[in-house]
Write a protein that holds these residues in place. Sequence first.
Motif, mmCIF file in Angstrom:
data_model
loop_
_atom_site.group_PDB
_atom_site.id
_atom_site.type_symbol
_atom_site.label_atom_id
_atom_site.label_comp_id
_atom_site.label_asym_id
_atom_site.label_seq_id
_atom_site.Cartn_x
_atom_site.Cartn_y
_atom_site.Cartn_z
ATOM 1 N N GLU A 46 46.541 42.338 46.837
ATOM 2 C CA GLU A 46 47.739 43.179 46.829
ATOM 3 C C GLU A 46 47.415 44.661 46.964
ATOM 4 N N CYS A 47 46.180 44.974 47.310
ATOM 5 C CA CYS A 47 45.784 46.376 47.423
ATOM 6 C C CYS A 47 46.633 47.084 48.485
ATOM 7 N N PRO A 48 47.232 48.225 48.158
ATOM 8 C CA PRO A 48 48.045 48.949 49.150
ATOM 9 C C PRO A 48 47.254 49.394 50.375
ATOM 10 N N ASP A 49 45.915 49.542 50.237
ATOM 11 C CA ASP A 49 45.087 49.925 51.385
ATOM 12 C C ASP A 49 44.569 48.717 52.157
ATOM 13 N N GLY A 50 44.886 47.510 51.696
ATOM 14 C CA GLY A 50 44.398 46.293 52.333
ATOM 15 C C GLY A 50 45.300 45.845 53.476
ATOM 16 N N PRO A 51 45.021 44.680 54.068
ATOM 17 C CA PRO A 51 43.871 43.814 53.721
ATOM 18 C C PRO A 51 42.550 44.391 54.220
ATOM 19 N N HIS A 52 41.495 44.074 53.443
ATOM 20 C CA HIS A 52 40.180 44.617 53.762
ATOM 21 C C HIS A 52 39.372 43.607 54.560
ATOM 22 N N GLY A 100 32.577 42.939 54.912
ATOM 23 C CA GLY A 100 31.522 43.844 55.339
ATOM 24 C C GLY A 100 30.795 44.406 54.146
ATOM 25 N N PRO A 101 29.718 45.112 54.381
ATOM 26 C CA PRO A 101 28.959 45.690 53.254
ATOM 27 C C PRO A 101 29.776 46.777 52.557
ATOM 28 N N GLY A 102 29.607 46.858 51.266
ATOM 29 C CA GLY A 102 30.319 47.848 50.485
ATOM 30 C C GLY A 102 29.463 49.064 50.196
ATOM 31 N N ALA A 103 30.111 50.129 49.792
ATOM 32 C CA ALA A 103 29.412 51.328 49.367
ATOM 33 C C ALA A 103 29.231 51.289 47.852
ATOM 34 N N VAL A 104 28.175 51.894 47.368
ATOM 35 C CA VAL A 104 27.868 51.910 45.929
ATOM 36 C C VAL A 104 28.070 53.327 45.408
ATOM 37 N N SER A 109 26.601 51.220 38.189
ATOM 38 C CA SER A 109 27.277 51.612 39.430
ATOM 39 C C SER A 109 28.060 50.426 39.975
ATOM 40 N N ILE A 110 29.089 50.716 40.740
ATOM 41 C CA ILE A 110 29.957 49.659 41.265
ATOM 42 C C ILE A 110 29.956 49.700 42.794
ATOM 43 N N ALA A 111 30.141 48.528 43.389
ATOM 44 C CA ALA A 111 30.282 48.418 44.843
ATOM 45 C C ALA A 111 31.763 48.481 45.187
ATOM 46 N N VAL A 112 32.125 49.302 46.167
ATOM 47 C CA VAL A 112 33.525 49.481 46.548
ATOM 48 C C VAL A 112 33.672 49.326 48.056
ATOM 49 N N VAL A 113 34.881 48.961 48.465
ATOM 50 C CA VAL A 113 35.192 48.895 49.898
ATOM 51 C C VAL A 113 35.250 50.320 50.436
ATOM 52 N N PRO A 114 34.513 50.638 51.465
ATOM 53 C CA PRO A 114 34.537 52.005 52.003
ATOM 54 C C PRO A 114 35.944 52.430 52.407
ATOM 55 N N GLY A 115 36.342 53.621 51.947
ATOM 56 C CA GLY A 115 37.639 54.167 52.297
ATOM 57 C C GLY A 115 38.792 53.669 51.448
ATOM 58 N N CYS A 116 38.568 52.705 50.562
ATOM 59 C CA CYS A 116 39.653 52.191 49.715
ATOM 60 C C CYS A 116 39.892 53.147 48.552
ATOM 61 N N ARG A 117 41.136 53.593 48.425
ATOM 62 C CA ARG A 117 41.467 54.529 47.356
ATOM 63 C C ARG A 117 41.620 53.845 46.005
ATOM 64 N N ALA A 134 39.352 51.435 44.776
ATOM 65 C CA ALA A 134 38.051 50.950 44.319
ATOM 66 C C ALA A 134 37.951 49.433 44.344
ATOM 67 N N CYS A 135 38.415 48.802 45.413
ATOM 68 C CA CYS A 135 38.337 47.342 45.512
ATOM 69 C C CYS A 135 36.875 46.888 45.625
ATOM 70 N N ASP A 136 36.580 45.767 44.986
ATOM 71 C CA ASP A 136 35.255 45.167 45.050
ATOM 72 C C ASP A 136 35.128 44.429 46.378
ATOM 73 N N PRO A 137 34.146 44.755 47.201
ATOM 74 C CA PRO A 137 34.032 44.075 48.498
ATOM 75 C C PRO A 137 33.799 42.573 48.350
ATOM 76 N N ALA A 138 33.233 42.129 47.231
ATOM 77 C CA ALA A 138 33.012 40.699 47.028
ATOM 78 C C ALA A 138 34.294 39.964 46.693
ATOM 79 N N ALA A 139 35.267 40.662 46.102
ATOM 80 C CA ALA A 139 36.552 40.040 45.734
ATOM 81 C C ALA A 139 37.638 41.094 45.804
ATOM 82 N N PRO A 140 38.034 41.511 47.023
ATOM 83 C CA PRO A 140 39.048 42.569 47.147
ATOM 84 C C PRO A 140 40.412 42.111 46.615
ATOM 85 N N ASP A 141 41.181 43.071 46.131
ATOM 86 C CA ASP A 141 42.502 42.778 45.607
ATOM 87 C C ASP A 141 43.435 42.406 46.763
#
Length: 667
Positions: free
Chosen positions: A73-79, A82-86, A54-62, A64-71
């Motif tokens: 350049e993510c179009p939904d960022g900047p993030h 905070g805790p991520g969802a699994v 299973s992977i940890a993702v930023v909640p609401g990010c379309r 699937a950015c990793d909360p420990a190292a978000p992208d």
Amino acid sequence: MTPYPFSAVVGMDDLKLALLVNAVSPSVGGVLVRGEKGTAKSTIVRALASLLPSIAVVPGCRFACDPAAPDPECPDGPHEEGPGAVRPARLVELPVGASEDRLTGSLDLERALTEGVKAYEPGLLAGAHRGVLYVDEVNLLHDHLVDLLLDAAAMGRSFVEREGVSVRHAARFLLVGTMNPEEGELRPQLLDRFGLTVEVAATREPAERAEVVRRRLRYEEDPARFAVAFEGAEHGLGERIAAARALLPSVVLGDRALRAITAVCAGFEVDGLRADLVTARAALALAAWHGRTSVTREDVRQAAGLALPHRRRRDPFDAPGLDEAKLDALLDEHDFEPEPEPEPEPEGTPPDGGGTEPEDGGGPGEDGADSGPSRDDGTEGRDGGRPPAGQDAADEAGHSGAGEGVVAAPGGVFRPRLFTVDGIGEGAPGRRSKARSPYGRVSGAVPGARGLHLTATLRAAAPHQRARGRDGRGLVIAGEDLRRAVREGREGNLVLFVVDASGSMAARRRMTAVKGAALSLLMDAYQRRDKIGLITFRGTSAELALPPTSSVEAGARRLERLPTGGRTPLTAGLLRAAEVLRVERLRDPSRRALLVLVTDGRATHGPDPLLAAPLLAGVRTVVVDCETGPVRLGLAARLGAGLGAEVVPLDGLDALAGVVRRSRRAA
């Protein structure tokens, strides 16, 4: 529905290992699975996703950015931190008929029309990030989609520059493609972009086949209960993948192992350096999978066996494979450190066995050989080679039938001239004739709603917004504003070869050159994504040696084994061609035909060949004149004139030779 468990598939050890290696290290570059129908290719790939951690993702990010190292350049960022969802890793399937918009994403049409803003709607590449992207029948996927897909897999990012949208986002996924070679091959440069390739075939052992059927019936009876029986094995495999991923950064590729890898790749004369990189990455992943921190000889051997077979093919007519004796000889030249004693396999190791699991009701024993009809006329399976002495004139001198025939070896393959069908078609995407295609480049826009061209529609509506009373909340679109895209591209054609195999072609050992030319044209058809068919005529009749198919490899095999001898029923060959084209026109009206007639123009059996001309009216025809010698009758030229065909001498097919001749005339 509960997916079929990965560990429940009987046998297929090479495929399982290749998929697990990629699960440990996605940088290996994905897996291409080649095999006959009904061999559980799709079943085992779909089962892989449940094994991935299973992977940890930023909640609401379309994306699937990793909360420990978000992208960044993510179009939904900047993030925000905070805790991520699994959530489980996803398996995303790319349909063969998907559009470019569906794959890479595009402008959000709803928001553009209602809010008047430019917003990006992600595609399948975004959905597959940090998961599995599965393409069934990847050899049938349109070339431009394969290019986009493999570029994203190689770079780990997707770039979207279209319709006023400029977006880039992470797209790292485990790429898996499956294909049946009967339906045609991938282009060599695309084949090379897959990290590993595995050939699968159904077992012929009755006991193993029985176990396959037994398990499948139990699964169909109660999928959930069947999956429970393999929960322990599935859990063990998942934990082993996670442990191997954690160990991978600590695995060392020693200098001896690296030199062995490069020596093996050089010894098999593979093109470029991608093979060396893929083999090295696969060897590292194999060592991690087995719980070791250094690469051993066996790791290199297994990695080479998965990474090199599809890269050593020099052309599409070569059968994929690897000479294992040569591989061992190359490895023996390098002194590896002694390998450790084999460790007991952890819980969850795939069960041994050689069977396969049928998919979608397909029988595991269905033969995946040539799609053409079986031949029982005694012409297949004879020894090849040049005609023996005294057979050169085995022509009209008393041969009333096909006889035993003589098999001539094909001559050298060259790059032939390009022959196209006149006009503009609307057939399947390819690389031969001009066509209106939904996959080509946009050359303009015209009124219409089908195939909407968004940018042109917005531009047409923009000047009228004030007159239509726009209040700022969105664009006001009228019917007359709608524009559809006009695209220009290339299509693949049906190239039907009609080859004279009579005794006159065997004379002066002409058939060697004829086969070389025909193989060259087959190669050209492969590269241009054509469908091909093969008709031969000799003795008293014509035979459909290969029904129209996308498997050019099958056509090459039939052509190489083609025997010669007997009379020349040219009219029968033309009539058979007309019938095949008629049937294919009913099956696929949009695919235009190119008829390639290979003959010296002689007709020693049957009525006048020009009687068939009305049946071939409107068909683009090329007559390859095979007449040789100082005295020529010009029969092929007359035939071509009667058919309204272009006549090309046998030695005029070579594109490079034609360039040289034109240059000499200009000088």
